[in-house]
Scaffold this motif. Structure first.
Motif, PDB file in Angstrom:
ATOM      1  N   GLY A 146      38.417  67.394  29.771  1.00  6.21           N
ATOM      2  CA  GLY A 146      39.784  67.071  30.158  1.00  6.21           C
ATOM      3  C   GLY A 146      40.071  65.580  30.074  1.00  6.21           C
ATOM      4  N   LEU A 147      39.583  64.939  29.009  1.00  5.74           N
ATOM      5  CA  LEU A 147      39.721  63.497  28.850  1.00  5.74           C
ATOM      6  C   LEU A 147      41.018  63.144  28.136  1.00  5.74           C
ATOM      7  N   ASN A 148      41.527  61.965  28.412  1.00 10.47           N
ATOM      8  CA  ASN A 148      42.657  61.445  27.644  1.00 10.47           C
ATOM      9  C   ASN A 148      42.197  60.931  26.291  1.00 10.47           C
ATOM     10  N   SER A 149      40.966  60.453  26.248  1.00 10.40           N
ATOM     11  CA  SER A 149      40.391  59.892  25.027  1.00 10.40           C
ATOM     12  C   SER A 149      38.894  60.106  25.051  1.00 10.40           C
ATOM     13  N   ILE A 150      38.279  60.199  23.886  1.00 11.56           N
ATOM     14  CA  ILE A 150      36.823  60.343  23.806  1.00 11.56           C
ATOM     15  C   ILE A 150      36.128  59.149  24.449  1.00 11.56           C
ATOM     16  N   TYR A 151      36.799  57.995  24.453  1.00 12.47           N
ATOM     17  CA  TYR A 151      36.206  56.785  25.039  1.00 12.47           C
ATOM     18  C   TYR A 151      36.136  56.841  26.559  1.00 12.47           C
ATOM     19  N   ASP A 152      36.820  57.834  27.154  1.00  6.81           N
ATOM     20  CA  ASP A 152      36.776  57.975  28.616  1.00  6.81           C
ATOM     21  C   ASP A 152      35.509  58.668  29.094  1.00  6.81           C
ATOM     22  N   PHE A 153      34.706  59.191  28.165  1.00  5.24           N
ATOM     23  CA  PHE A 153      33.493  59.886  28.565  1.00  5.24           C
ATOM     24  C   PHE A 153      32.526  58.932  29.265  1.00  5.24           C
ATOM     25  N   ALA A 154      31.938  59.415  30.329  1.00  5.93           N
ATOM     26  CA  ALA A 154      30.868  58.690  31.035  1.00  5.93           C
ATOM     27  C   ALA A 154      31.307  57.349  31.583  1.00  5.93           C
ATOM     28  N   LYS A 155      32.540  57.254  32.068  1.00  7.27           N
ATOM     29  CA  LYS A 155      32.960  56.011  32.713  1.00  7.27           C
ATOM     30  C   LYS A 155      32.474  55.935  34.151  1.00  7.27           C
ATOM     31  N   GLU A 156      31.965  57.075  34.651  1.00  3.14           N
ATOM     32  CA  GLU A 156      31.397  57.059  35.993  1.00  3.14           C
ATOM     33  C   GLU A 156      30.168  56.157  36.023  1.00  3.14           C
ATOM     34  N   VAL A 157      29.836  55.673  37.219  1.00  5.82           N
ATOM     35  CA  VAL A 157      28.644  54.849  37.369  1.00  5.82           C
ATOM     36  C   VAL A 157      27.419  55.668  37.002  1.00  5.82           C
ATOM     37  N   VAL A 158      26.548  55.107  36.162  1.00  6.63           N
ATOM     38  CA  VAL A 158      25.340  55.793  35.737  1.00  6.63           C
ATOM     39  C   VAL A 158      24.153  55.200  36.468  1.00  6.63           C
ATOM     40  N   THR A 159      23.188  56.059  36.815  1.00  3.40           N
ATOM     41  CA  THR A 159      22.003  55.590  37.508  1.00  3.40           C
ATOM     42  C   THR A 159      21.398  54.405  36.787  1.00  3.40           C
ATOM     43  N   PRO A 160      21.046  53.305  37.488  1.00  5.64           N
ATOM     44  CA  PRO A 160      20.539  52.104  36.839  1.00  5.64           C
ATOM     45  C   PRO A 160      19.336  52.339  35.941  1.00  5.64           C
ATOM     46  N   ALA A 161      18.554  53.389  36.220  1.00  7.93           N
ATOM     47  CA  ALA A 161      17.359  53.631  35.418  1.00  7.93           C
ATOM     48  C   ALA A 161      17.702  54.024  33.998  1.00  7.93           C
ATOM     49  N   PHE A 162      18.944  54.443  33.734  1.00 11.76           N
ATOM     50  CA  PHE A 162      19.326  54.862  32.399  1.00 11.76           C
ATOM     51  C   PHE A 162      19.636  53.634  31.553  1.00 11.76           C
ATOM     52  N   SER A 163      19.029  53.549  30.404  1.00  9.12           N
ATOM     53  CA  SER A 163      19.304  52.440  29.494  1.00  9.12           C
ATOM     54  C   SER A 163      20.637  52.689  28.803  1.00  9.12           C
ATOM     55  N   ARG A 164      21.438  51.651  28.699  1.00 13.37           N
ATOM     56  CA  ARG A 164      22.726  51.793  28.036  1.00 13.37           C
ATOM     57  C   ARG A 164      22.664  51.275  26.600  1.00 13.37           C
ATOM     58  N   THR A 165      21.498  50.826  26.151  1.00 12.19           N
ATOM     59  CA  THR A 165      21.389  50.286  24.806  1.00 12.19           C
ATOM     60  C   THR A 165      20.655  51.266  23.898  1.00 12.19           C
ATOM     61  N   LYS A 166      19.352  51.364  24.051  1.00 11.72           N
ATOM     62  CA  LYS A 166      18.572  52.279  23.224  1.00 11.72           C
ATOM     63  C   LYS A 166      18.323  53.565  24.006  1.00 11.72           C
ATOM     64  N   ARG A 167      19.158  54.549  23.758  1.00 17.53           N
ATOM     65  CA  ARG A 167      19.043  55.793  24.504  1.00 17.53           C
ATOM     66  C   ARG A 167      18.460  56.888  23.624  1.00 17.53           C
ATOM     67  N   SER A 168      17.494  57.590  24.166  1.00 16.96           N
ATOM     68  CA  SER A 168      16.833  58.662  23.434  1.00 16.96           C
ATOM     69  C   SER A 168      17.657  59.937  23.512  1.00 16.96           C
ATOM     70  N   SER A 169      17.183  60.970  22.805  1.00 15.18           N
ATOM     71  CA  SER A 169      17.833  62.274  22.867  1.00 15.18           C
ATOM     72  C   SER A 169      17.871  62.787  24.303  1.00 15.18           C
ATOM     73  N   SER A 170      16.774  62.624  25.023  1.00 19.07           N
ATOM     74  CA  SER A 170      16.738  63.098  26.409  1.00 19.07           C
ATOM     75  C   SER A 170      17.724  62.334  27.290  1.00 19.07           C
ATOM     76  N   ASP A 171      17.901  61.038  27.039  1.00 22.46           N
ATOM     77  CA  ASP A 171      18.883  60.253  27.791  1.00 22.46           C
ATOM     78  C   ASP A 171      20.293  60.814  27.574  1.00 22.46           C
ATOM     79  N   LEU A 172      20.618  61.086  26.317  1.00 22.22           N
ATOM     80  CA  LEU A 172      21.964  61.570  25.987  1.00 22.22           C
ATOM     81  C   LEU A 172      22.211  62.954  26.578  1.00 22.22           C
ATOM     82  N   MET A 173      21.225  63.839  26.471  1.00 26.37           N
ATOM     83  CA  MET A 173      21.395  65.192  26.995  1.00 26.37           C
ATOM     84  C   MET A 173      21.435  65.184  28.523  1.00 26.37           C
TER      85      MET A 173
END
Length: 398
Positions: A146-173
């Motif tokens: 129910g997003l206005n734009s695809i860029y709105d995905f995952a704007k919620e705060v993400v657990t700090p342990a998650f890398s926002r640069t090099k993310r693996s398949s498991s990170d994305l899933m």
């Protein structure tokens, strides 16, 4: 920041609103170019020779007829105009024909999709019907959340342990799984106040409901909802090892249980494990929004939650008592009835203690009997909203 980095940053923002520090650089390139050669008192021919740019190429840029301009040419012209690379790119882009802007925006969206979603795994799960039709993929994701734009995905705060640069398949899933659960909790919006005292009173009563494979779990889920604890079932996804999760949404505890190991007793163990986190780790979880059981975590002591779950379901003392008779199914069932627990839980703890997971697998009830009442298969639905509307109507009566 070097010039190449400036260019890349500008390209990534290419069709966002133009915010250029130097107001004069908002003017068309042709005017900026003429002003510059007037300042220097030189001709266009000298500029062409100085920058090693062909006359035809430069005229096409000045007349807004150039279909492609190489990065080297862009850097040369930016230097000539004394503009940062990022500002020059914005000047150039605002003069492009709308169809070229559309092409660039499409490339930008496609790049965002590839960076934020594991398309092969989502396709394998049949969440998306194509791995290469990016318009179809974008529409599916936008409609699902129910997003206005695809860029709105995952704007919620993400657990700090998650890398926002090099993310693996498991990170994305994992992030996709988390966001799906989070959107459900927000749309469900439990209207009941959370009562820790009522939860403490309810927990000792949960064990007996394990005996009712078809209705026990949903009955407990409804009872928890009435005291402000929202519990949903959400199927696991490939490449993640999440066994359960605890969220805090709008100041209230929310729990996800799943089918990672496809065993009926695990559903109950997962629920009790997460209820321990609700009781004793609520403040810590509230700070980071959620906790995932089964994923690396340095600040929550999972052993305590595991011990809590075992103590309330079937403690080690009881396991030791029945151990000599574990191969006598009649005696096990009698003791299970006396202990007010389903016999599969006794067998499951035995298999855990001895690491003999295949010995009593025939004693495990069909997990689908338990989750059918809860199992609105979110990945098959068109949207999270459709899922939550079913939950509201069929489970929570709101």
């Amino acid at each position: 920041m070097n010039e190449d980095s400036d260019f890349i940053e500008a390209f990534n923002r290419l069709i966002e609103p133009l915010h250029i520090a130097d107001n004069s650089s908002k003017q068309p390139f042709s005017i900026l170019f003429k002003r510059r050669i007037d300042e220097l008192g030189i001709t266009q021919s000298r500029v062409e020779a100085m920058l090693s740019i062909e006359k035809k190429s430069l005229n096409n840029i000045l007349n807004k007829e150039a279909k492609r301009v190489g990065i080297i040419t862009i850097i040369k012209l930016a230097q000539f105009l004394n503009l940062p690379i990022s500002d020059f790119v914005k000047v150039y882009l605002q003069e492009l024909p709308s169809e070229q802007i559309g092409d660039i925006e499409k490339a930008k969206k496609n790049n965002f999709i590839v960076q934020n979603f594991d398309l092969p795994q989502l396709h394998k799960k049949k969440f998306i019907s194509s791995k290469t039709d990016y318009d179809l993929i974008e529409n599916r994701i936008v409609k699902f959340f129910g997003l206005n734009s695809i860029y709105d995905f995952a704007k919620e705060v993400v657990t700090p342990a998650f890398s926002r640069t090099k993310r693996s398949s498991s990170d994305l899933m994992r992030e996709f799984w988390v966001q799906s659960a989070l959107y459900q909790f927000k749309l469900l919006e439990n209207p009941n106040s959370y009562s820790r005292e009522q939860l403490i009173d309810l927990i000792p009563k949960i064990r007996s409901y394990t005996k009712n494979v078809k209705k026990g779990l949903v009955t407990v889920v409804k009872a928890l909802f009435s005291i402000g604890v929202t519990v949903i079932y959400q199927e696991s996804l490939p490449n993640i090892s999440v066994r359960g999760a605890t969220f805090v949404v709008d100041g209230k505890p929310c729990i996800v249980i799943n089918d990672l190991y496809k065993r009926y007793p695990t559903l109950w163990f997962s629920l009790m494990h997460e209820l321990h986190h609700v009781l004793y780790d609520f403040d810590e979880i509230q700070q980071v929004k959620y906790h995932l059981t089964g994923e690396p975590d340095l600040w929550l002591k999972e052993e305590k939650a595991n011990n809590f779950a075992r103590e309330y379901l079937f403690n080690e003392k009881r396991s030791k008592y029945i151990l000599p008779f574990i191969n006598e199914s009649v005696l096990v069932k009698e003791y299970a009835e006396k202990s007010q627990v389903h016999s599969s839980i006794i067998y499951n703890f035995y298999m855990y203690d001895t690491n003999r997971w295949g010995k009593f697998k025939n004693q495990m009830p069909d997990i689908n009997l338990a989750i059918n009442s809860l199992n609105v298969n979110i990945w098959e639905n068109e949207s999270v909203e459709e899922t939550t509307e079913k939950l509201k109507k069929e489970i929570f009566n709101i």
